[in-house]
Design a protein around this motif. Sequence first.
Motif, PDB file in Angstrom:
ATOM      1  N   LEU A 203      23.257  61.125  11.708  1.00 20.49           N
ATOM      2  CA  LEU A 203      22.786  60.017  10.898  1.00 20.49           C
ATOM      3  C   LEU A 203      22.655  60.537   9.470  1.00 20.49           C
ATOM      4  N   LEU A 204      23.411  59.940   8.550  1.00 15.87           N
ATOM      5  CA  LEU A 204      23.363  60.317   7.145  1.00 15.87           C
ATOM      6  C   LEU A 204      22.625  59.218   6.394  1.00 15.87           C
ATOM      7  N   ARG A 205      21.535  59.578   5.720  1.00 14.35           N
ATOM      8  CA  ARG A 205      20.673  58.605   5.053  1.00 14.35           C
ATOM      9  C   ARG A 205      20.666  58.863   3.546  1.00 14.35           C
ATOM     10  N   PHE A 206      20.915  57.823   2.766  1.00 12.19           N
ATOM     11  CA  PHE A 206      20.878  57.912   1.306  1.00 12.19           C
ATOM     12  C   PHE A 206      19.776  56.983   0.792  1.00 12.19           C
ATOM     13  N   PHE A 207      18.852  57.534   0.014  1.00 11.17           N
ATOM     14  CA  PHE A 207      17.668  56.813  -0.447  1.00 11.17           C
ATOM     15  C   PHE A 207      17.788  56.512  -1.942  1.00 11.17           C
ATOM     16  N   GLY A 208      17.848  55.238  -2.290  1.00 11.23           N
ATOM     17  CA  GLY A 208      17.953  54.837  -3.686  1.00 11.23           C
ATOM     18  C   GLY A 208      16.612  54.825  -4.383  1.00 11.23           C
ATOM     19  N   ARG A 209      15.985  55.970  -4.452  1.00  5.11           N
ATOM     20  CA  ARG A 209      14.645  56.050  -5.050  1.00  5.11           C
ATOM     21  C   ARG A 209      14.699  55.906  -6.566  1.00  5.11           C
ATOM     22  N   ASN A 210      15.911  55.824  -7.114  1.00  7.66           N
ATOM     23  CA  ASN A 210      16.040  55.521  -8.537  1.00  7.66           C
ATOM     24  C   ASN A 210      15.414  54.172  -8.875  1.00  7.66           C
ATOM     25  N   HIS A 211      15.295  53.292  -7.886  1.00  6.31           N
ATOM     26  CA  HIS A 211      14.673  51.982  -8.113  1.00  6.31           C
ATOM     27  C   HIS A 211      13.178  52.102  -8.406  1.00  6.31           C
ATOM     28  N   TRP A 212      12.592  53.246  -8.046  1.00  4.93           N
ATOM     29  CA  TRP A 212      11.148  53.442  -8.264  1.00  4.93           C
ATOM     30  C   TRP A 212      10.875  54.608  -9.211  1.00  4.93           C
ATOM     31  N   GLY A 213      11.854  54.925 -10.052  1.00  7.28           N
ATOM     32  CA  GLY A 213      11.647  55.944 -11.080  1.00  7.28           C
ATOM     33  C   GLY A 213      11.875  57.370 -10.633  1.00  7.28           C
ATOM     34  N   HIS A 214      12.502  57.552  -9.472  1.00  5.62           N
ATOM     35  CA  HIS A 214      12.783  58.899  -8.968  1.00  5.62           C
ATOM     36  C   HIS A 214      14.298  59.080  -8.864  1.00  5.62           C
ATOM     37  N   VAL A 215      14.727  60.165  -8.239  1.00  3.37           N
ATOM     38  CA  VAL A 215      16.163  60.411  -8.085  1.00  3.37           C
ATOM     39  C   VAL A 215      16.608  60.013  -6.687  1.00  3.37           C
ATOM     40  N   VAL A 216      17.880  59.724  -6.542  1.00 12.53           N
ATOM     41  CA  VAL A 216      18.447  59.445  -5.225  1.00 12.53           C
ATOM     42  C   VAL A 216      18.244  60.668  -4.336  1.00 12.53           C
ATOM     43  N   GLY A 217      17.828  60.426  -3.106  1.00 10.33           N
ATOM     44  CA  GLY A 217      17.658  61.499  -2.130  1.00 10.33           C
ATOM     45  C   GLY A 217      18.552  61.284  -0.928  1.00 10.33           C
ATOM     46  N   MET A 218      18.619  62.284  -0.077  1.00  5.05           N
ATOM     47  CA  MET A 218      19.462  62.203   1.111  1.00  5.05           C
ATOM     48  C   MET A 218      18.812  62.980   2.246  1.00  5.05           C
ATOM     49  N   SER A 219      19.061  62.545   3.470  1.00  9.20           N
ATOM     50  CA  SER A 219      18.685  63.335   4.640  1.00  9.20           C
ATOM     51  C   SER A 219      19.822  63.316   5.637  1.00  9.20           C
ATOM     52  N   VAL A 220      19.931  64.406   6.393  1.00 12.44           N
ATOM     53  CA  VAL A 220      20.955  64.565   7.422  1.00 12.44           C
ATOM     54  C   VAL A 220      20.244  64.861   8.736  1.00 12.44           C
ATOM     55  N   HIS A 221      20.450  63.982   9.720  1.00 14.45           N
ATOM     56  CA  HIS A 221      19.944  64.205  11.074  1.00 14.45           C
ATOM     57  C   HIS A 221      21.167  64.556  11.921  1.00 14.45           C
ATOM     58  N   ASP A 222      21.307  65.822  12.268  1.00 16.29           N
ATOM     59  CA  ASP A 222      22.543  66.330  12.859  1.00 16.29           C
ATOM     60  C   ASP A 222      22.325  66.638  14.341  1.00 16.29           C
ATOM     61  N   PHE A 223      23.128  66.029  15.195  1.00 20.90           N
ATOM     62  CA  PHE A 223      23.014  66.198  16.641  1.00 20.90           C
ATOM     63  C   PHE A 223      24.158  67.035  17.215  1.00 20.90           C
ATOM     64  N   ALA A 224      25.033  67.550  16.364  1.00 20.87           N
ATOM     65  CA  ALA A 224      26.170  68.328  16.834  1.00 20.87           C
ATOM     66  C   ALA A 224      25.692  69.661  17.404  1.00 20.87           C
ATOM     67  N   PRO A 225      26.256  70.090  18.523  1.00 26.45           N
ATOM     68  CA  PRO A 225      25.871  71.405  19.059  1.00 26.45           C
ATOM     69  C   PRO A 225      26.121  72.499  18.025  1.00 26.45           C
ATOM     70  N   GLY A 226      25.129  73.352  17.844  1.00 31.79           N
ATOM     71  CA  GLY A 226      25.271  74.465  16.923  1.00 31.79           C
ATOM     72  C   GLY A 226      25.142  74.117  15.463  1.00 31.79           C
ATOM     73  N   ALA A 227      24.736  72.893  15.143  1.00 29.79           N
ATOM     74  CA  ALA A 227      24.587  72.506  13.737  1.00 29.79           C
ATOM     75  C   ALA A 227      23.533  73.372  13.062  1.00 29.79           C
ATOM     76  N   ASP A 228      23.711  73.589  11.772  1.00 28.90           N
ATOM     77  CA  ASP A 228      22.834  74.471  11.001  1.00 28.90           C
ATOM     78  C   ASP A 228      22.259  73.700   9.819  1.00 28.90           C
ATOM     79  N   ALA A 229      20.939  73.620   9.734  1.00 35.67           N
ATOM     80  CA  ALA A 229      20.292  72.833   8.686  1.00 35.67           C
ATOM     81  C   ALA A 229      20.602  73.382   7.298  1.00 35.67           C
ATOM     82  N   ALA A 230      20.594  74.697   7.146  1.00 35.40           N
ATOM     83  CA  ALA A 230      20.868  75.284   5.835  1.00 35.40           C
ATOM     84  C   ALA A 230      22.293  74.968   5.383  1.00 35.40           C
ATOM     85  N   ALA A 231      23.228  75.002   6.324  1.00 38.74           N
ATOM     86  CA  ALA A 231      24.615  74.680   5.973  1.00 38.74           C
ATOM     87  C   ALA A 231      24.761  73.214   5.618  1.00 38.74           C
ATOM     88  N   ASP A 232      24.092  72.333   6.381  1.00 37.36           N
ATOM     89  CA  ASP A 232      24.125  70.907   6.066  1.00 37.36           C
ATOM     90  C   ASP A 232      23.587  70.651   4.666  1.00 37.36           C
TER      91      ASP A 232
END
Length: 247
Positions: A203-232
């Motif tokens: 699940l790839l999530r993009f947050f348009g926080r620019n609408h509230w005076g911040h920067v766009v953010g993102m999160s990655v919820h990775d379910f692939a076997p062997g996925a690595d958070a630092a690499a993502d």
Amino acid sequence: MPKEFEIAREFEVDATPEEVWEAVTAGTGGWLWPMEPPEPRTGGKGPFGSEVTVWDPPHRYTNRVEDVEGISEQTLNQLDYTVEPRDEGRRAWVRYVHSGIFVDDWDNQYDGASRHTDFYLHTLRQYLTVFRGRPVTAFATFDGPEAAKAPDALVTVGRALGLADDTAEGARVRVTGPGGQVIDAVVDHRDPYFLGLRTDDALLRFFGRNHWGHVVGMSVHDFAPGADAAADEETWKGWLNGVFSQP
């Protein structure tokens, strides 16, 4: 000026009450972010310095914290989940209430919290219906650069992925990700404030926080076997930074 707020939502989901309970209490990062799970008792320690004020599995869970992040003794934050069975326990009805006190910039904070609530709960439903039974193997979240504060920043992200401005929620798409990688995905959520892409493994999530005076953010919820958070984080943060460094 401190002022109370309440954000309440109700929905049904194709998951059992026990599966909903696990999702909201285990703190795995499958739909929100990794956090310390609550002590399984009323009066126990909850995440982010909160106290568990109601613990009745799998029906009711509430945590509450005052003086949030040391901002003010008048600050209050409470999260409440009520879960009831439907269809002889094969499905669940959920009521979620986020309440408390905002100290400053009440209208902007309330609007941001309300819209984020809708997106987070949408992601919860995606997690429960599409990735149910699959453990999350990696989670990463990060912000874009200062240029991602621009009024059209989330539009820029969509175009960088290769989405047309009118690509609608539910569309099956091929987007261009880090390193020019072509990714098959479903646009599981899209509005002016948030963009959600669902692949077979993430699940790839993009947050348009620019609408509230911040920067766009993102999160990655990775379910692939062997996925690595630092690499993502390295690959997707590099991509997001690159989107806003183009001349």
